[in-house]
Structures are given as C-alpha cells and as structure tokens.
Design a protein around this motif. Structure first.
Motif, PDB file in Angstrom:
ATOM      1  N   UNK A  66      11.830  -0.166  38.896  1.00  0.00           N
ATOM      2  CA  UNK A  66      12.985  -0.659  38.360  1.00  0.00           C
ATOM      3  C   UNK A  66      12.827  -2.084  37.677  1.00  0.00           C
ATOM      4  N   UNK A  67      12.681  -2.168  36.366  1.00  0.00           N
ATOM      5  CA  UNK A  67      12.097  -3.589  35.765  1.00  0.00           C
ATOM      6  C   UNK A  67      13.245  -4.450  36.065  1.00  0.00           C
ATOM      7  N   UNK A  96      15.233   3.874  36.175  1.00  0.00           N
ATOM      8  CA  UNK A  96      14.301   3.901  37.033  1.00  0.00           C
ATOM      9  C   UNK A  96      12.707   4.624  36.222  1.00  0.00           C
ATOM     10  N   UNK A  97      11.862   3.888  36.396  1.00  0.00           N
ATOM     11  CA  UNK A  97      10.525   4.164  35.685  1.00  0.00           C
ATOM     12  C   UNK A  97       9.605   4.571  36.493  1.00  0.00           C
ATOM     13  N   UNK A  98       8.621   5.358  36.126  1.00  0.00           N
ATOM     14  CA  UNK A  98       7.413   6.277  36.951  1.00  0.00           C
ATOM     15  C   UNK A  98       6.353   5.633  36.209  1.00  0.00           C
ATOM     16  N   UNK A 100       6.823   5.953  32.512  1.00  0.00           N
ATOM     17  CA  UNK A 100       7.833   6.818  31.813  1.00  0.00           C
ATOM     18  C   UNK A 100       9.241   6.845  32.265  1.00  0.00           C
ATOM     19  N   UNK A 101      10.284   7.107  31.448  1.00  0.00           N
ATOM     20  CA  UNK A 101      11.529   6.834  31.954  1.00  0.00           C
ATOM     21  C   UNK A 101      11.935   7.980  32.659  1.00  0.00           C
ATOM     22  N   UNK A 102      12.384   8.082  33.922  1.00  0.00           N
ATOM     23  CA  UNK A 102      12.535   9.063  34.804  1.00  0.00           C
ATOM     24  C   UNK A 102      14.059   9.784  34.271  1.00  0.00           C
ATOM     25  N   UNK A 141      11.408  14.762  38.486  1.00  0.00           N
ATOM     26  CA  UNK A 141      11.526  14.011  37.357  1.00  0.00           C
ATOM     27  C   UNK A 141      10.511  13.923  36.162  1.00  0.00           C
ATOM     28  N   UNK A 142       9.283  13.461  36.771  1.00  0.00           N
ATOM     29  CA  UNK A 142       8.206  13.017  35.765  1.00  0.00           C
ATOM     30  C   UNK A 142       6.950  13.758  36.471  1.00  0.00           C
TER      31      UNK A 142
END
Length: 260
Positions: A156-157, A164-166, A177-179, A216-217
């Motif tokens: 979570x930048x 939330x990013x993966x 990648x954006x979740x 999600x990813x």
C-alpha cells in the motif's frame, strides 16, 4: 498455549470445519501434515508453519525499527483478543517491522520449492495522506527502508488512493499490479500469497469475514531468481509528517511444503 491457524468463517457443509487447521504453539512450529480448507475450497498442504502471534521475540520473529517513538505494543478487543500495533513514531522517516529470516535464515525460491505461502491479517487505523505519508508492505521482501530489491509482497504505497498493489521483484526489476481492492481505514483484512516454485505467485485479499475467493492477481513475471534471498515481514515506513502512524497485525505466518 496451543493456537490454531487463525482463519475466518463458519465452515461449509461436507468440508472440515473452518478454523480446524494446522495446530500451532507460541514460540514453536508444527509438523502436522494437514489439508487446509478455506470456506470450502481446499488449499495446498503445508508441512511446517512458522507463526507470529502476540510474541515479541520468540520463534525467530524479530523487530526492526528506526526513529523516535517507533516500536510495538500489544492490544486486544472482543473479536481480536491479541494483536500487535506497529508504530512509526514521530520521525519523518520512522519505521517498524517484524521479520523472520532477515539475518540468520534468509529464504529462497527455486524450481524445487513447491508451494510457499505467506499470510497475515492487518488493519490500518489511519490511511496515508499528503501530511503524514507512509507505505505498508507485507509478504516476502529484503529491504525495510524502501522498495525491496527482491520479493513477493503486498504494497500500500504512500499515496492517497489506497489501492492495494501486488508486487514481484527480482534484483530491482519489479512488476506491480493493481489488485482492484481499495483498502478502507480501520478495517481488518486477511491477505495471502501462494507461490509455486519460483514460477508463479497468486495474491489473495479480502475484508475480515469474507472468503478470499479467487486470486486478485496471478503473475509469473519477475519472481526472485534462485540466487536471490529475502525474508518474511510486515513493515510500515513513513516518508513525510510528524504524526505517528500505525499498522495493526493480528498475525503473520508462512510455510512451505519443501520439507514435506
């Protein structure tokens, strides 16, 4: 004290009851070979789990911090009888993390790793903003003071959109990648990463009480090469502001069937 692997839900007819999984002990590991069910969906078998839960220094989990007032405390409520509160303190670049393997047992992925899993349950009381800016990372990573060089982790930048990013990273080459999941303040989330060998990673996350469902990813890009090392961790890191910010962690756990 015996602890069952901490999952949510009430079970599904015809499957093992939710919450009846690999037995854990404070300060120890379990070698009980047990199928894991998640809301009626079987998950990979794991031979050994390493669990962090309300334990400041046992079982190999250690703290890493920097900045005035940074540290960890233990709290609890009716539905979460014990969780850890990581605080950045008031320093502009304050940070706190709990890690396993950072100094003594760095982890690796290779073609014989089998299934490797990281899971945590977390809550962020106040989200990052332009005044008090911070990032949260959880999973497998190798750096606590900035973007990891190698790892497979949630991020979570330090921005205001709360997406939330993966992330997978191999020697500083990253795939982010954006979740599709927007994190809400003061809400518990269960997050899970399932890695197969060093070839693919699947990211799952859902608000507490909801099934994880489908990944999600899923990605096969930029997983750490078999020469790269990292560790399990949850980390909160500030980059602006003087108000302390916190990450609440009900548990971290990881495991691998490499030694099954």
């Amino acid at each position: 004290m015996t602890i069952l692997s901490p999952y949510d839900g009430a079970g599904v007819a015809g499957s093992p009851a939710e919450g009846k999984r690999v037995a854990q002990r404070d300060g120890g590991t379990s070698t009980r070979h047990s199928q894991i069910w998640d809301h009626g969906v079987p998950r990979p078998r794991i031979q050994q789990w390493i669990l962090e839960h309300m334990s400041f220094s046992s079982n190999g989990w250690v703290a890493g911090s920097s900045g005035a007032g940074s540290g960890v405390t233990a709290l609890g409520d009716a539905t979460h009888p014990g969780y850890l509160v990581y605080t950045t303190g008031t320093a502009t670049t304050g940070r706190f993390a709990r890690t396993w393997g950072a100094s003594t047992s760095p982890l690796k992925l290779d073609s014989a790793s089998g299934v490797t899993i990281y899971e945590t349950k977390f809550r962020i009381p106040t989200l990052s903003d332009v005044t008090d800016t911070f990032s949260v990372r959880a999973g497998f990573l190798d750096l606590l003071t900035g973007a990891p060089v190698d790892g497979v982790y949630f991020e979570l930048e330090s921005n205001a959109d709360a997406q939330l990013q993966c992330v997978t990273a191999n020697n500083s080459t990253r795939t982010t990648t954006d979740s599709g999941l927007t994190i809400s303040a003061a809400t518990w989330y269960r997050a899970r990463i399932e890695i197969t060998d060093n070839t693919s990673a699947a990211f799952f996350c859902a608000a507490e009480g909801s099934p994880l469902g489908a990944a999600l990813v899923t990605t096969a890009t930029n997983l750490p090469a078999n020469t790269r090392t990292y560790y399990a961790a949850a980390n909160v890191l500030k980059s602006a502001g003087t108000n302390a910010r916190t990450l609440e962690v009900a548990y971290q756990l990881f495991g691998s069937d490499r030694y099954a």
